[in-house]
Design an enzyme around this catalytic site. Structure first.
Site, PDB file in Angstrom:
ATOM      1  N   GLU A  46       0.869  -1.176   0.000  1.00  0.00           N
ATOM      2  CA  GLU A  46       0.000   0.000   0.000  1.00  0.00           C
ATOM      3  C   GLU A  46       0.904   1.223   0.000  1.00  0.00           C
ATOM      4  O   GLU A  46       1.441   1.602   1.035  1.00  0.00           O
ATOM      5  CB  GLU A  46      -0.924  -0.023   1.223  1.00  0.00           C
ATOM      6  CG  GLU A  46      -1.866  -1.212   1.271  1.00  0.00           C
ATOM      7  CD  GLU A  46      -2.793  -1.304   0.082  1.00  0.00           C
ATOM      8  OE1 GLU A  46      -2.988  -0.278  -0.605  1.00  0.00           O
ATOM      9  OE2 GLU A  46      -3.331  -2.388  -0.183  1.00  0.00           O
TER      10      GLU A  46
ATOM     11  N   CYS B 177      -1.688   9.172   2.571  1.00  0.00           N
ATOM     12  CA  CYS B 177      -1.297   8.627   1.268  1.00  0.00           C
ATOM     13  C   CYS B 177      -2.349   8.888   0.200  1.00  0.00           C
ATOM     14  O   CYS B 177      -2.038   8.873  -0.994  1.00  0.00           O
ATOM     15  CB  CYS B 177      -1.007   7.122   1.373  1.00  0.00           C
ATOM     16  SG  CYS B 177      -2.398   6.135   1.945  1.00  0.00           S
TER      17      CYS B 177
END
Length: 474
Positions: free
Chosen positions: A220, A254
């Site tokens: 991720e 993110c």
């Protein structure tokens, strides 16, 4: 001649993994009831330690909004557990598959078996959600887990260590701390699966280390997630929909909007609307408790370097607040940038902070082309109420996930997978897809007393075999 074989002593991390794997092998299929019990206990431990979590993260950041912590770290974990408890029995149930005429009367099922021991590498920006979140799914799938926490969050690490010890022993779930050398050792361990959340640069190192053990990985990562404001979208509404995703945790996310693609003739209006909305959300910014700090001096200096580099190369920088930073604090309002170009640091790597470049375009197709000329992002944000425009952007771009007329909240969808694509990541977790990520889908062919397979045994060329070949090769 007998020669003694010398074995190198195991490191503490190797010993921990060995111990967890031994315990797993003694109980390789935890019952549904035992998994549910652990998840319920974990939920209670999170709720009972809520204030300790808030305080610890505030200490790690120097200041972090209590509501940011509750909304983005604690609440997603509670919702995740509730959703998992509701669906786990159905996920664990073997699925029936069709054997097909060739294999009849055998039966085919797929059983979902725990992988074993999962390694979870956790970043500093949301250390509760990004450690407990994957752990919930790993436990639901019947695994044991080791968590490598960031060295930048010592206070929350200690709270999580104590919290987890209330539910699990070290052979079930273990928390590991340490700097880069420990992280390198951790990613080199022969786990049954590794889930890494962090930068693309470090993700490459993790994948390279995992490859030595043929350990599967879920990465991720991040990247530069664009927000495209379509011509039909009122600018004030666009700002209202995207600003929270840029300001939450001071943009240290993110999936935060990394840059905005805006119609050229509306850039000035966007800046004015952003400033107005920002000051409405965070009045008296210098002392406002709802806006958090940059986590440490290292990250603050990195962001300052990005801003100075952009200015030196011709960018215009406008603060969303009256000042850029309060003296003596790592508090940085959104820095809006225009006249940016590819030579600037701000347009080369993920920003991961409160800086927002604004790039003008003349047509939606031009905006789509701009996105497609760059690495595929973790998230893409479409700000438009026009269905044709939405579909045009959806069908002509690639990204890990999409929000239409919103930002970041797609991560909170428990019943949908979350993951990146290409440089923004690989694999998925959350929901059922997370359960499948941490499970081995084992195909089981069950043949009874009637054995049709004998019909294809040698000697070849029998009448029945010829008939079968003729029937199936058509």
């Amino acid at each position: 001649m007998n020669m003694a074989v010398e074995h190198s002593p195991l490191s503490p991390l190797q010993q921990l993994l060995h111990s967890q794997r031994s315990q797993y092998l003694s109980m390789p299929a935890p019952s549904y009831e035992s998994r549910v019990t652990k998840l319920k206990q974990l939920k209670q431990s999170l709720l009972q330690n809520q204030q300790e979590i808030v305080t610890a993260l505030n200490n790690d950041y120097g200041h972090r909004s209590e509501n940011d912590t509750v909304i983005s770290d604690i609440m997603p974990c509670i919702n995740n557990i509730n959703y998992t408890l509701k669906n786990l029995k159905a996920w664990m149930k073997p699925s029936k598959r069709h054997a097909g005429l060739l294999l009849s009367p055998s039966k085919v099922t797929v059983q979902y078996q725990p992988l074993g021991v999962v390694g979870i590498i956790v970043p500093w920006n949301f250390p509760v959600m990004l450690s407990i979140g994957p752990l919930i799914t790993a436990i639901a799938a019947g695994n044991r887990a080791m968590l490598k926490m960031s060295e930048f969050t010592p206070h929350i690490n200690q709270v999580l260590r104590d919290l987890l010890a209330q539910v699990f022993d070290q052979n079930e779930v273990a928390l590991v701390e340490g700097e880069a050398d420990v992280a390198a050792q951790f990613s080199a361990l022969p786990f049954d699966h590794i889930l890494f959340t962090g930068s693309t640069v470090v993700g490459r190192h993790v994948m390279r280390a995992a490859a030595e053990n043929l350990t599967p990985v879920t990465l991720e990562l991040g990247g530069k997630s664009p927000a495209i404001i379509a011509p039909d979208m009122p600018i004030e509404t666009a700002v209202e929909r995207l600003i929270f995703g840029k300001c939450l945790n001071a943009g240290q996310i993110c999936v935060a909007p990394d840059y905005v693609l805006c119609p050229e003739d509306k850039i000035a209006e966007f800046i004015q609307a952003y400033q107005a909305r920002f000051n409405k959300m965070y009045p008296d910014f210098d002392s406002n408790p709802d806006y958090g700090n940059i986590i440490n001096d290292r990250q603050f200096e990195r962001l300052t370097k990005v801003i100075d580099d952009a200015k030196a190369k011709g960018a215009t920088v406008i603060s969303a607040s009256t000042g850029r930073v309060t003296s003596g604090k790592r508090k940085l309002a959104t820095q809006l940038m225009t006249n940016v170009n590819a030579d600037m640091l701000v347009m080369q790597d993920e920003i991961f902070g409160p800086i927002l470049p604004i790039i003008g375009y003349q047509s939606v197709d031009e905006a789509i082309g701009y996105v497609n000329q760059r690495d595929r992002p973790l998230a893409l944000y479409i700000l438009s109420f026009d269905g044709k425009t939405q579909n045009n952007i959806l069908h002509h771009t690639h990204s890990g996930g999409v929000c239409i007329n919103d930002t970041v909240f797609h991560v909170a969808a428990d019943d949908a997978p979350f993951g990146g694509i290409g440089p923004s990541g690989m694999g998925h977790y959350h929901g059922k897809e997370g359960f499948l990520t941490f499970s081995h889908a084992k195909t089981v062919l069950n043949s009874g007393k009637i054995n049709s397979g004998i019909l294809v045994h040698p000697p070849y060329g029998t009448v029945i075999q010829k008939m079968l070949m003729k029937f199936f090769l058509r």
